[in-house]
Scaffold this motif. Structure first.
Motif, short mmCIF file in Angstrom:
data_model
loop_
_atom_site.label_atom_id
_atom_site.label_comp_id
_atom_site.label_asym_id
_atom_site.label_seq_id
_atom_site.Cartn_x
_atom_site.Cartn_y
_atom_site.Cartn_z
N ILE A 126 3.47 5.77 -2.93
CA ILE A 126 4.41 6.48 -3.30
C ILE A 126 4.61 6.61 -4.75
O ILE A 126 4.73 7.71 -5.51
CB ILE A 126 5.79 5.89 -2.80
N THR A 127 4.11 5.55 -5.36
CA THR A 127 4.00 5.50 -6.96
C THR A 127 2.83 6.57 -7.41
O THR A 127 3.19 7.27 -8.48
CB THR A 127 3.81 4.19 -7.60
N ARG A 128 1.84 6.59 -6.77
CA ARG A 128 0.71 7.42 -7.11
C ARG A 128 1.25 8.81 -6.90
O ARG A 128 1.06 9.78 -8.22
CB ARG A 128 -0.43 7.27 -6.31
N GLY A 178 0.93 -1.09 0.04
CA GLY A 178 -0.04 0.05 -0.10
C GLY A 178 0.81 1.08 -0.04
O GLY A 178 0.41 2.47 -0.80
N GLU A 179 2.12 1.25 0.83
CA GLU A 179 2.86 2.40 0.95
C GLU A 179 3.66 2.37 -0.54
O GLU A 179 3.76 3.68 -0.93
CB GLU A 179 3.84 2.22 1.98
N ALA A 180 3.92 1.33 -1.12
CA ALA A 180 4.57 1.50 -2.39
C ALA A 180 3.63 2.04 -3.50
O ALA A 180 4.15 2.87 -4.29
CB ALA A 180 5.19 0.07 -2.86
N VAL A 211 6.20 -5.37 2.04
CA VAL A 211 7.37 -5.53 1.05
C VAL A 211 8.76 -6.16 1.67
O VAL A 211 9.12 -5.89 2.68
CB VAL A 211 7.72 -4.18 0.45
N ARG A 212 9.23 -7.41 1.08
CA ARG A 212 10.24 -8.20 1.71
C ARG A 212 11.56 -7.11 1.50
O ARG A 212 11.67 -6.90 0.12
CB ARG A 212 10.30 -9.29 0.83
N ALA A 238 0.09 4.68 8.69
CA ALA A 238 1.28 4.08 7.72
C ALA A 238 2.47 3.96 8.66
O ALA A 238 3.12 2.90 8.68
CB ALA A 238 1.61 5.12 6.64
N ALA A 239 2.74 5.04 9.72
CA ALA A 239 3.87 4.88 10.37
C ALA A 239 3.91 3.81 11.45
O ALA A 239 4.67 3.15 11.75
CB ALA A 239 4.21 6.46 11.24
#
Length: 339
Positions: free
Chosen positions: A98-100, A93-95, A207-208, A287-288
């Motif tokens: 960030i992409t958005r 979700g965070e990735a 995310v690994r 998120a944090a």
């Protein structure tokens, strides 16, 4: 102003054209693009030229699935500094967020976003890939773009991620089996948009190998070197809160000072964008907190301070509101998933 895209988006194309019996360097040169530009991390080219180049290459080489083949040769590195931030996100979700927010670094002509499932199925969401112009994306551009989007998720996940089906806005350019083989799922053509239909729970999956320090370095670099075109007030507040959380005051007055405006003016501007300061702060804290609870072994008292709360009971109430479980249960669930 003419829209541009990073030339790295064509990385792998010269060799692919050569392998299909063409001349990759000559093809690029016809459109004013050099092989050096494609290998560069800084060069940009007109978006229209990049799209036309792919369409011409597919037609001249008799390779209708050229976009898919090119996507199969690429990874997140074609996105430049944005790749580092994506690959070191705490969750998918965070990735995606960030992409958005920062895909304009790759090209202002492209957007990605999370949408409700186009098929209306419970437990499924859509990942939308589209252009910012009114005109639909050229078919080969749609194929390589959505194909790369899919590839990045697979690489971040370490394998299949539960893709339900794929929607593409154009007719099949190659036999449907070529698309099914690439995506590993059913592909439906002639749909309104290019969409990956994925499990709704994917957004909360970790995310690994994500590294917060590397992510923050990448985001600091992006925000300082690539001013967002038409960046909203909400995005600027979100960024400042994310940087300040746990180390500086997160009241509206403190953020307003950073933006050199009055708190009431800031709140009016946010209201005009349909959001409130408190809603943005809650999103940043959520998120944090997720990252600190699931990706570290820090005591919950320390997590409480790092998300800008004063009492551990406030953290417990917030986590239960966000995720329906206690912080301890959230940490235990994440540990089981990682094993």
């Amino acid at each position: 102003m003419e829209s541009v895209v990073r030339a790295a988006g064509l990385r792998g194309l010269p060799a692919l054209v050569d392998s299909l019996g063409g001349d990759g360097a000559e093809l690029l040169a016809r459109f004013g693009v050099t092989c050096a530009a494609v290998e560069s991390d800084d060069a940009v080219i007109p978006s229209a030229a990049a799209g036309l180049l792919l369409e011409v290459a597919a037609a001249e080489l008799g390779c209708p699935d050229l976009g898919l083949r090119l996507a199969g040769l690429q990874n997140a590195s074609v996105l430049g500094p944005l790749a580092l931030a994506i690959e070191n996100s705490a969750t998918f979700g965070e990735a995606l967020e960030i992409t958005r927010r920062f895909l304009f670094v790759h090209s202002p002509a492209l957007t990605v976003s999370q949408i409700p499932d186009p098929s209306g199925r419970p437990g499924v969401m859509g990942l939308l890939y589209r252009g910012t112009d009114a005109e639909p994306l050229p078919p080969q551009v749609a194929d390589v773009g959505l194909g790369l989007f899919h590839r990045i998720i697979v690489l971040l996940h370490g394998g299949p991620y539960g893709l339900r089906s794929v929607h593409l806005p154009h007719a099949a350019l190659a036999p449907a089996e070529a698309y099914t083989r690439f995506f590993g799922a059913e592909v439906r053509f002639g749909r309104p948009d290019a969409v990956l239909r994925v499990p709704a729970g994917l957004a909360s999956m970790p995310v690994r190998g994500g590294n917060q320090v590397l992510r923050d370095i990448a985001l600091d670099y992006i925000t300082s070197h690539f001013p967002a075109p038409g960046q909203s007030v909400a995005d600027r507040v979100h960024l400042l809160l994310a940087r300040s959380l746990g180390s500086a005051p997160v009241e509206v007055a403190a953020i307003a000072r950073m933006l050199r405006t009055h708190p009431r003016t800031l709140q009016r501007r946010l209201a005009a964008e349909g959001i409130t300061f408190d809603a943005i702060l809650d999103d940043v804290r959520r998120a944090a907190a997720y990252r600190l609870v699931t990706q570290t072994d820090l005591p919950f008292t320390q997590v409480t301070a790092m998300v800008g709360l004063t009492e551990q009971s406030a953290l417990s109430r917030a986590v239960r509101r966000w995720y329906g479980v206690t912080p301890r249960q959230l940490r235990s669930t994440a540990a089981v998933r990682s094993r």
